[in-house]
Design a protein around this motif. Structure first.
Motif, PDB file in Angstrom:
ATOM      1  N   ALA A 136      14.449  49.991  43.441  1.00 29.18           N
ATOM      2  CA  ALA A 136      15.707  49.434  43.926  1.00 29.18           C
ATOM      3  C   ALA A 136      16.465  50.595  44.548  1.00 29.18           C
ATOM      4  O   ALA A 136      16.691  51.616  43.902  1.00 29.18           O
ATOM      5  CB  ALA A 136      16.501  48.814  42.785  1.00 29.18           C
ATOM      6  N   VAL A 137      16.839  50.440  45.807  1.00 27.33           N
ATOM      7  CA  VAL A 137      17.473  51.529  46.540  1.00 27.33           C
ATOM      8  C   VAL A 137      18.800  51.033  47.113  1.00 27.33           C
ATOM      9  O   VAL A 137      18.821  50.100  47.922  1.00 27.33           O
ATOM     10  CB  VAL A 137      16.557  52.023  47.695  1.00 27.33           C
ATOM     11  CG1 VAL A 137      17.177  53.225  48.386  1.00 27.33           C
ATOM     12  CG2 VAL A 137      15.160  52.353  47.175  1.00 27.33           C
ATOM     13  N   LEU A 138      19.894  51.640  46.668  1.00 28.89           N
ATOM     14  CA  LEU A 138      21.205  51.338  47.248  1.00 28.89           C
ATOM     15  C   LEU A 138      21.411  52.262  48.435  1.00 28.89           C
ATOM     16  O   LEU A 138      21.217  53.478  48.316  1.00 28.89           O
ATOM     17  CB  LEU A 138      22.320  51.550  46.229  1.00 28.89           C
ATOM     18  CG  LEU A 138      22.338  50.623  45.027  1.00 28.89           C
ATOM     19  CD1 LEU A 138      23.508  50.967  44.109  1.00 28.89           C
ATOM     20  CD2 LEU A 138      22.408  49.175  45.445  1.00 28.89           C
ATOM     21  N   VAL A 139      21.758  51.677  49.579  1.00 33.90           N
ATOM     22  CA  VAL A 139      21.932  52.452  50.806  1.00 33.90           C
ATOM     23  C   VAL A 139      23.218  52.053  51.508  1.00 33.90           C
ATOM     24  O   VAL A 139      23.767  50.981  51.260  1.00 33.90           O
ATOM     25  CB  VAL A 139      20.734  52.252  51.780  1.00 33.90           C
ATOM     26  CG1 VAL A 139      19.438  52.726  51.166  1.00 33.90           C
ATOM     27  CG2 VAL A 139      20.633  50.808  52.229  1.00 33.90           C
ATOM     28  N   GLU A 140      23.665  52.920  52.395  1.00 33.34           N
ATOM     29  CA  GLU A 140      24.801  52.581  53.239  1.00 33.34           C
ATOM     30  C   GLU A 140      24.381  51.442  54.157  1.00 33.34           C
ATOM     31  O   GLU A 140      23.264  51.410  54.659  1.00 33.34           O
ATOM     32  CB  GLU A 140      25.221  53.792  54.061  1.00 33.34           C
ATOM     33  CG  GLU A 140      25.740  54.924  53.208  1.00 33.34           C
ATOM     34  CD  GLU A 140      26.047  56.169  54.010  1.00 33.34           C
ATOM     35  OE1 GLU A 140      26.072  56.106  55.258  1.00 33.34           O
ATOM     36  OE2 GLU A 140      26.257  57.213  53.381  1.00 33.34           O
ATOM     37  N   ASN A 141      25.269  50.513  54.364  1.00 37.00           N
ATOM     38  CA  ASN A 141      24.968  49.333  55.163  1.00 37.00           C
ATOM     39  C   ASN A 141      25.352  49.578  56.622  1.00 37.00           C
ATOM     40  O   ASN A 141      26.442  49.242  57.050  1.00 37.00           O
ATOM     41  CB  ASN A 141      25.730  48.115  54.606  1.00 37.00           C
ATOM     42  CG  ASN A 141      25.380  46.844  55.332  1.00 37.00           C
ATOM     43  OD1 ASN A 141      24.338  46.758  55.978  1.00 37.00           O
ATOM     44  ND2 ASN A 141      26.244  45.854  55.238  1.00 37.00           N
ATOM     45  N   HIS A 142      24.431  50.207  57.347  1.00 35.76           N
ATOM     46  CA  HIS A 142      24.639  50.361  58.785  1.00 35.76           C
ATOM     47  C   HIS A 142      23.289  50.472  59.497  1.00 35.76           C
ATOM     48  O   HIS A 142      22.257  50.708  58.864  1.00 35.76           O
ATOM     49  CB  HIS A 142      25.597  51.507  59.132  1.00 35.76           C
ATOM     50  CG  HIS A 142      25.192  52.863  58.648  1.00 35.76           C
ATOM     51  ND1 HIS A 142      24.167  53.591  59.185  1.00 35.76           N
ATOM     52  CD2 HIS A 142      25.699  53.629  57.660  1.00 35.76           C
ATOM     53  CE1 HIS A 142      24.058  54.748  58.570  1.00 35.76           C
ATOM     54  NE2 HIS A 142      24.974  54.793  57.630  1.00 35.76           N
ATOM     55  N   PRO A 143      23.270  50.296  60.826  1.00 30.71           N
ATOM     56  CA  PRO A 143      22.011  50.267  61.569  1.00 30.71           C
ATOM     57  C   PRO A 143      21.196  51.548  61.428  1.00 30.71           C
ATOM     58  O   PRO A 143      21.744  52.647  61.355  1.00 30.71           O
ATOM     59  CB  PRO A 143      22.466  50.087  63.029  1.00 30.71           C
ATOM     60  CG  PRO A 143      23.833  49.504  62.948  1.00 30.71           C
ATOM     61  CD  PRO A 143      24.432  50.042  61.686  1.00 30.71           C
ATOM     62  N   GLY A 144      19.879  51.385  61.357  1.00 30.00           N
ATOM     63  CA  GLY A 144      18.971  52.517  61.337  1.00 30.00           C
ATOM     64  C   GLY A 144      18.530  52.968  59.966  1.00 30.00           C
ATOM     65  O   GLY A 144      17.553  53.715  59.832  1.00 30.00           O
ATOM     66  N   VAL A 145      19.224  52.554  58.910  1.00 35.00           N
ATOM     67  CA  VAL A 145      18.889  53.009  57.568  1.00 35.00           C
ATOM     68  C   VAL A 145      17.513  52.482  57.144  1.00 35.00           C
ATOM     69  O   VAL A 145      16.693  53.233  56.616  1.00 35.00           O
ATOM     70  CB  VAL A 145      19.976  52.595  56.547  1.00 35.00           C
ATOM     71  CG1 VAL A 145      19.575  52.973  55.130  1.00 35.00           C
ATOM     72  CG2 VAL A 145      21.307  53.233  56.913  1.00 35.00           C
ATOM     73  N   LEU A 146      17.254  51.222  57.405  1.00 32.52           N
ATOM     74  CA  LEU A 146      15.956  50.647  57.051  1.00 32.52           C
ATOM     75  C   LEU A 146      14.822  51.405  57.736  1.00 32.52           C
ATOM     76  O   LEU A 146      13.809  51.724  57.103  1.00 32.52           O
ATOM     77  CB  LEU A 146      15.906  49.163  57.424  1.00 32.52           C
ATOM     78  CG  LEU A 146      14.561  48.459  57.230  1.00 32.52           C
ATOM     79  CD1 LEU A 146      14.110  48.524  55.783  1.00 32.52           C
ATOM     80  CD2 LEU A 146      14.661  47.017  57.697  1.00 32.52           C
ATOM     81  N   ALA A 147      14.983  51.720  58.998  1.00 30.55           N
ATOM     82  CA  ALA A 147      13.946  52.446  59.740  1.00 30.55           C
ATOM     83  C   ALA A 147      13.709  53.830  59.134  1.00 30.55           C
ATOM     84  O   ALA A 147      12.568  54.282  59.038  1.00 30.55           O
ATOM     85  CB  ALA A 147      14.333  52.570  61.209  1.00 30.55           C
ATOM     86  N   ARG A 148      14.785  54.514  58.720  1.00 31.73           N
ATOM     87  CA  ARG A 148      14.615  55.845  58.125  1.00 31.73           C
ATOM     88  C   ARG A 148      13.895  55.773  56.770  1.00 31.73           C
ATOM     89  O   ARG A 148      13.028  56.592  56.469  1.00 31.73           O
ATOM     90  CB  ARG A 148      15.963  56.545  57.995  1.00 31.73           C
ATOM     91  CG  ARG A 148      16.404  57.158  59.330  1.00 31.73           C
ATOM     92  CD  ARG A 148      17.619  58.042  59.170  1.00 31.73           C
ATOM     93  NE  ARG A 148      18.873  57.317  59.103  1.00 31.73           N
ATOM     94  CZ  ARG A 148      19.431  56.672  60.125  1.00 31.73           C
ATOM     95  NH1 ARG A 148      18.848  56.633  61.291  1.00 31.73           N
ATOM     96  NH2 ARG A 148      20.579  56.054  59.987  1.00 31.73           N
ATOM     97  N   VAL A 149      14.243  54.780  55.966  1.00 29.33           N
ATOM     98  CA  VAL A 149      13.583  54.625  54.662  1.00 29.33           C
ATOM     99  C   VAL A 149      12.107  54.289  54.860  1.00 29.33           C
ATOM    100  O   VAL A 149      11.226  54.905  54.258  1.00 29.33           O
ATOM    101  CB  VAL A 149      14.296  53.555  53.809  1.00 29.33           C
ATOM    102  CG1 VAL A 149      13.470  53.174  52.595  1.00 29.33           C
ATOM    103  CG2 VAL A 149      15.683  54.051  53.388  1.00 29.33           C
ATOM    104  N   ALA A 150      11.828  53.327  55.721  1.00 29.50           N
ATOM    105  CA  ALA A 150      10.435  52.930  55.979  1.00 29.50           C
ATOM    106  C   ALA A 150       9.641  54.089  56.583  1.00 29.50           C
ATOM    107  O   ALA A 150       8.479  54.309  56.239  1.00 29.50           O
ATOM    108  CB  ALA A 150      10.398  51.715  56.892  1.00 29.50           C
ATOM    109  N   GLY A 151      10.260  54.826  57.467  1.00 26.46           N
ATOM    110  CA  GLY A 151       9.600  55.974  58.091  1.00 26.46           C
ATOM    111  C   GLY A 151       9.239  57.050  57.084  1.00 26.46           C
ATOM    112  O   GLY A 151       8.152  57.634  57.146  1.00 26.46           O
TER     113      GLY A 151
END
Length: 177
Positions: free
Chosen positions: A6-21
């Motif tokens: 479970a990962v809490l992240v800032e809610n803004h564009p690009g975060v998902l791509a950085r985590v997946a990358g």
């Protein structure tokens, strides 16, 4: 070994791509990924299911925690969490076999959310194994299409993967937002 993070992240564009990358660069496949905004609109929660050996998965958790947009990473083990998946399954349903499909849905506590002349759509929620079992048995009738959410999970009991009121207003935490 599979691990649910479970990962809490800032809610803004690009975060998902950085985590997946980051996970891709470590040579892992994300088996399941579900993302949604939390009760705080500035924070999103990602639930990731990844597979690997213990030391490597620990390293992935540590690397995720180093990303600027990541607020918290929690390992949810099977014994101390509840994990569920949602699936919509479109099954071929001629009028003769429709009662059998409806009976199968009842056995799995699945809901029939749409009935057409040639197909029914079942909605099932449960463990990954339960969803897999229903899909497998529905193959006998002809599965036309499947859509799945991926696994979501919460810690059991008093444990919580969220920021406390104090953490939200802590000067150090505010700098991360």
């Amino acid at each position: 070994m599979k691990r649910i993070l479970a990962v809490l992240v800032e809610n803004h564009p690009g975060v998902l791509a950085r985590v997946a990358g980051l996970i891709r660069r470590r040579g892992f496949n994300i088996e399941s990924l579900a993302v949604g905004v939390t009760d705080d609109p500035a924070i999103s929660r990602m639930t990731l299911v990844v597979e690997g050996d213990e030391p490597t998965l620990n390293q992935v958790s540590k690397q995720l925690d180093k990303l600027i947009e990541v607020i918290r990473v929690i390992d949810l083990d099977a014994e101390s969490s509840v994990a569920r998946e949602l699936a919509l399954i479109k099954v071929s349903a001629d009028p003769v076999r429709r009662p059998q499909i409806l009976q199968l849905a009842q056995v799995f506590r699945a809901s029939v959310v749409d009935v057409g002349h040639e197909a029914v759509i079942l909605e099932v929620t449960g463990t990954h194994d339960k969803v897999e079992a229903l899909i497998s048995l529905a193959q006998e009738f002809g599965v036309q299409e499947v859509a799945r959410t991926g696994i979501i999970a919460l810690a059991r009991g008093a444990q919580s993967v969220r920021l406390t009121r104090e953490e939200r207003y802590d000067d150090a935490a505010v700098l991360r937002f």
